[in-house]
Design a protein around this motif. Structure first.
Motif, PDB file in Angstrom:
ATOM      1  N   GLY A 122     -13.106  -5.049  18.313  1.00 20.72           N
ATOM      2  CA  GLY A 122     -13.699  -3.904  18.983  1.00 20.72           C
ATOM      3  C   GLY A 122     -14.452  -3.001  18.028  1.00 20.72           C
ATOM      4  N   PRO A 123     -14.950  -1.871  18.532  1.00 21.52           N
ATOM      5  CA  PRO A 123     -15.793  -0.993  17.710  1.00 21.52           C
ATOM      6  C   PRO A 123     -15.056  -0.174  16.664  1.00 21.52           C
ATOM      7  N   ALA A 124     -13.742  -0.017  16.786  1.00 18.36           N
ATOM      8  CA  ALA A 124     -13.001   0.764  15.775  1.00 18.36           C
ATOM      9  C   ALA A 124     -13.017   0.021  14.446  1.00 18.36           C
ATOM     10  N   ARG A 125     -13.252   0.750  13.355  1.00 21.79           N
ATOM     11  CA  ARG A 125     -13.271   0.150  12.015  1.00 21.79           C
ATOM     12  C   ARG A 125     -12.058   0.557  11.198  1.00 21.79           C
ATOM     13  N   ASP A 126     -11.580   1.786  11.393  1.00 26.35           N
ATOM     14  CA  ASP A 126     -10.475   2.315  10.592  1.00 26.35           C
ATOM     15  C   ASP A 126      -9.130   1.972  11.222  1.00 26.35           C
ATOM     16  N   PRO A 127      -8.102   1.799  10.397  1.00 29.71           N
ATOM     17  CA  PRO A 127      -6.764   1.535  10.941  1.00 29.71           C
ATOM     18  C   PRO A 127      -6.181   2.786  11.592  1.00 29.71           C
ATOM     19  N   LEU A 128      -5.173   2.570  12.435  1.00 37.82           N
ATOM     20  CA  LEU A 128      -4.465   3.707  13.020  1.00 37.82           C
ATOM     21  C   LEU A 128      -3.670   4.417  11.928  1.00 37.82           C
ATOM     22  N   PRO A 129      -3.707   5.737  11.868  1.00 39.72           N
ATOM     23  CA  PRO A 129      -2.875   6.449  10.905  1.00 39.72           C
ATOM     24  C   PRO A 129      -1.390   6.188  11.199  1.00 39.72           C
ATOM     25  N   ARG A 130      -0.612   6.020  10.142  1.00 39.03           N
ATOM     26  CA  ARG A 130       0.816   5.758  10.290  1.00 39.03           C
ATOM     27  C   ARG A 130       1.602   7.058  10.234  1.00 39.03           C
ATOM     28  N   VAL A 131       2.760   7.040  10.880  1.00 34.16           N
ATOM     29  CA  VAL A 131       3.690   8.163  10.856  1.00 34.16           C
ATOM     30  C   VAL A 131       4.862   7.749   9.975  1.00 34.16           C
ATOM     31  N   GLN A 132       5.227   8.611   9.036  1.00 31.81           N
ATOM     32  CA  GLN A 132       6.345   8.310   8.141  1.00 31.81           C
ATOM     33  C   GLN A 132       7.659   8.566   8.864  1.00 31.81           C
ATOM     34  N   LEU A 133       8.523   7.566   8.821  1.00 33.93           N
ATOM     35  CA  LEU A 133       9.834   7.661   9.461  1.00 33.93           C
ATOM     36  C   LEU A 133      10.913   7.827   8.408  1.00 33.93           C
ATOM     37  N   SER A 134      11.985   8.541   8.790  1.00 36.76           N
ATOM     38  CA  SER A 134      13.106   8.738   7.881  1.00 36.76           C
ATOM     39  C   SER A 134      14.398   8.669   8.683  1.00 36.76           C
ATOM     40  N   SER A 182     -16.835  -5.194   8.624  1.00 41.83           N
ATOM     41  CA  SER A 182     -16.488  -4.163   7.646  1.00 41.83           C
ATOM     42  C   SER A 182     -15.317  -3.308   8.127  1.00 41.83           C
ATOM     43  N   LYS A 183     -14.275  -3.962   8.653  1.00 38.73           N
ATOM     44  CA  LYS A 183     -13.062  -3.259   9.071  1.00 38.73           C
ATOM     45  C   LYS A 183     -12.302  -2.791   7.822  1.00 38.73           C
ATOM     46  N   VAL A 184     -11.764  -1.602   7.871  1.00 39.08           N
ATOM     47  CA  VAL A 184     -11.060  -1.007   6.743  1.00 39.08           C
ATOM     48  C   VAL A 184      -9.619  -1.518   6.714  1.00 39.08           C
ATOM     49  N   PRO A 212      -0.203  -4.156  14.721  1.00 40.01           N
ATOM     50  CA  PRO A 212       0.916  -3.465  14.071  1.00 40.01           C
ATOM     51  C   PRO A 212       1.456  -4.222  12.859  1.00 40.01           C
ATOM     52  N   LEU A 213       1.433  -5.558  12.901  1.00 39.00           N
ATOM     53  CA  LEU A 213       1.954  -6.338  11.769  1.00 39.00           C
ATOM     54  C   LEU A 213       1.017  -6.309  10.567  1.00 39.00           C
ATOM     55  N   GLN A 214      -0.182  -5.755  10.731  1.00 36.40           N
ATOM     56  CA  GLN A 214      -1.114  -5.566   9.619  1.00 36.40           C
ATOM     57  C   GLN A 214      -1.246  -4.078   9.316  1.00 36.40           C
ATOM     58  N   ALA A 215      -0.174  -3.336   9.561  1.00 36.59           N
ATOM     59  CA  ALA A 215      -0.105  -1.894   9.281  1.00 36.59           C
ATOM     60  C   ALA A 215      -1.112  -1.083  10.088  1.00 36.59           C
ATOM     61  N   GLY A 216      -1.405  -1.531  11.327  1.00 35.85           N
ATOM     62  CA  GLY A 216      -2.303  -0.789  12.207  1.00 35.85           C
ATOM     63  C   GLY A 216      -3.767  -1.074  11.993  1.00 35.85           C
ATOM     64  N   ARG A 217      -4.099  -2.167  11.322  1.00 33.99           N
ATOM     65  CA  ARG A 217      -5.503  -2.507  11.036  1.00 33.99           C
ATOM     66  C   ARG A 217      -6.264  -2.790  12.328  1.00 33.99           C
ATOM     67  N   ALA A 218      -7.493  -2.307  12.416  1.00 35.26           N
ATOM     68  CA  ALA A 218      -8.383  -2.628  13.542  1.00 35.26           C
ATOM     69  C   ALA A 218      -8.829  -4.077  13.371  1.00 35.26           C
ATOM     70  N   VAL A 219      -8.578  -4.913  14.360  1.00 30.78           N
ATOM     71  CA  VAL A 219      -8.909  -6.335  14.248  1.00 30.78           C
ATOM     72  C   VAL A 219      -9.989  -6.766  15.226  1.00 30.78           C
ATOM     73  N   HIS A 237      -9.813 -10.920  22.192  1.00 35.17           N
ATOM     74  CA  HIS A 237      -9.128 -11.109  20.914  1.00 35.17           C
ATOM     75  C   HIS A 237      -7.907 -12.001  21.135  1.00 35.17           C
ATOM     76  N   ARG A 238      -7.886 -13.134  20.508  1.00 36.74           N
ATOM     77  CA  ARG A 238      -6.765 -14.072  20.626  1.00 36.74           C
ATOM     78  C   ARG A 238      -5.732 -13.733  19.559  1.00 36.74           C
ATOM     79  N   THR A 239      -4.476 -13.572  19.986  1.00 35.97           N
ATOM     80  CA  THR A 239      -3.403 -13.219  19.071  1.00 35.97           C
ATOM     81  C   THR A 239      -2.116 -13.905  19.511  1.00 35.97           C
ATOM     82  N   ASP A 240      -1.158 -13.992  18.600  1.00 36.72           N
ATOM     83  CA  ASP A 240       0.139 -14.561  18.952  1.00 36.72           C
ATOM     84  C   ASP A 240       1.249 -13.506  18.884  1.00 36.72           C
TER      85      ASP A 240
END
Length: 193
Positions: free
Chosen positions: A166-178, A50-52, A157-164, A139-142
């Motif tokens: 471990g115990p974290a369910r929520d994604p990392l909050p993003r910082v808006q860049l300009s 149930s990862k967000v 990071p390529l999934q917009a900070g999604r938790a893939v 966690h196996r990743t490429d």
């Protein structure tokens, strides 16, 4: 007149109340084991299935702009720059492709994330060693990922900070860049899920 004989309890006779109590007491560890098993199964399901998913169109809370560097500070893909924005430790990355909530400037794809793990707030860091991620974080990743050393959560990071993992369910909050010329500013912070 006939008298009924008086019976006196013998010292070895079992007490019915005590026997009922003991009969119920053996059930307590069984009920505790069944409850703990049910809780463990629920937690395993919740953590693994149930990862967000991060929003494709994130909403950022504006903050006063803060300079974090220039586009030249990201010479190659997976270059990273740590900074603090609105009191939050953050990390800006150059990615191989655009992600929701990120920024593309002259073919350079950037995204920035809070460095605070959404599980218990430990600092995450960019991990480029894919074999170490597979062994230490299970966690196996490429692609490089953001990892939390406290409880072994992994964020993509390529999934917009999604938790893939471990115990974290929520994604990392993003910082808006300009961008402002060649300079890069942080201007907003995504509210935690």
């Amino acid at each position: 007149m006939t008298e009924t004989p008086q019976t006196t309890p013998t010292p070895d006779a079992p007490d019915a109340t005590r026997r009922r109590l003991i009969t119920w007491l053996w059930r307590l560890p069984v009920l505790a084991a069944v409850g703990a098993t049910g809780w463990g199964v629920w937690e395993a399901y919740r953590v693994h299935f149930s990862k967000v998913t991060p929003d494709d169109a994130p909403t950022f809370t504006p903050h006063p702009p803060e300079r974090i560097g220039s586009v030249a500070d990201f010479p190659e893909v997976w270059s990273a720059l740590e900074f603090t924005f609105a009191g939050t430790a953050a990390l800006a990355l150059r990615l191989p492709e655009p992600v929701p909530g990120g920024l593309s400037v002259s073919g350079v794809h950037l995204a920035a994330f809070s460095r605070l793990c959404t599980h218990l707030g430990c600092p995450v860091s960019l991990n480029r060693n894919l074999e170490a991620v597979a062994v230490a974080f299970n966690h196996r990743t490429d692609q490089p990922v953001l990892t939390c050393p406290c409880h072994l959560s992994v964020f993509a990071p390529l999934q917009a900070g999604r938790a893939v993992s471990g115990p974290a369910r929520d994604p990392l909050p993003r910082v808006q860049l300009s961008p402002q010329g060649d300079e890069l500013f942080a201007v907003g912070l995504e509210a935690p899920a």
